[in-house]
Design a protein around this motif. Structure first.
Motif, PDB file in Angstrom:
ATOM      1  N   CYS A   8       0.771  -1.082  -0.196  1.00 13.47           N
ATOM      2  CA  CYS A   8      -0.066  -0.163  -0.128  1.00 13.47           C
ATOM      3  C   CYS A   8       0.514   1.277  -0.015  1.00 13.47           C
ATOM      4  CB  CYS A   8      -0.915   0.192   1.232  1.00 13.47           C
ATOM      5  SG  CYS A   8      -1.621  -1.626   1.667  1.00 13.47           S
ATOM      6  N   GLU A  83      -2.629   3.856  -3.784  1.00 13.37           N
ATOM      7  CA  GLU A  83      -2.365   2.523  -4.374  1.00 13.37           C
ATOM      8  C   GLU A  83      -2.479   1.530  -3.413  1.00 13.37           C
ATOM      9  OE1 GLU A  83       0.449   0.395  -7.841  1.00 13.37           O
ATOM     10  OE2 GLU A  83       0.998   2.441  -7.065  1.00 13.37           O
ATOM     11  N   LYS A  85      -2.307  -2.787  -3.679  1.00 11.13           N
ATOM     12  CA  LYS A  85      -1.847  -4.054  -4.467  1.00 11.13           C
ATOM     13  C   LYS A  85      -1.949  -5.343  -3.555  1.00 11.13           C
ATOM     14  CE  LYS A  85       0.587  -2.056  -8.316  1.00 11.13           C
ATOM     15  NZ  LYS A  85       1.955  -2.369  -9.215  1.00 11.13           N
TER      16      LYS A  85
END
Length: 99
Positions: A8, A83, A85
């Motif tokens: 993150c 973001e 993932k």
């Protein structure tokens, strides 16, 4: 049980302020998960001090369950991350490998 990595990254505009505000709730939430979290900590900038994100290794039944867990994070709810993932991983080497 499958193992997942959350990678993150904070928003570059305002993420640090949001992180500071949400940090107590985030830490309380993370501790409440007990053994679900195999490892967690902040990602640091090149200066070795500034927090720029978070990384977690967590156990979950599925990718959907891992995503749901990530959505519960107070950092996620406060909009800290620009973001996120999430990937399943296999622990091959290192202390703490799940049985």
């Amino acid at each position: 049980m499958p193992l997942f990595c959350f990678h993150c990254l904070d928003k570059t505009d305002g993420g640090a302020v949001l992180r500071a505000k949400a940090r107590p709730a985030h830490l309380e939430w993370a501790v409440s998960l007990g053994d679900t979290i195999r490892m967690a900590g902040p990602l640091l900038a090149e200066d070795g001090e500034t927090m720029i994100g978070s990384v977690f290794l967590v156990t979950a039944d599925s990718l959907a369950a891992a995503r749901a867990l990530s959505a519960q994070d107070p950092y996620t709810q406060a909009g800290v991350f620009g973001e996120v993932k999430i990937h399943e991983v296999r622990w091959s080497i290192g202390d703490g490998k799940p049985a």
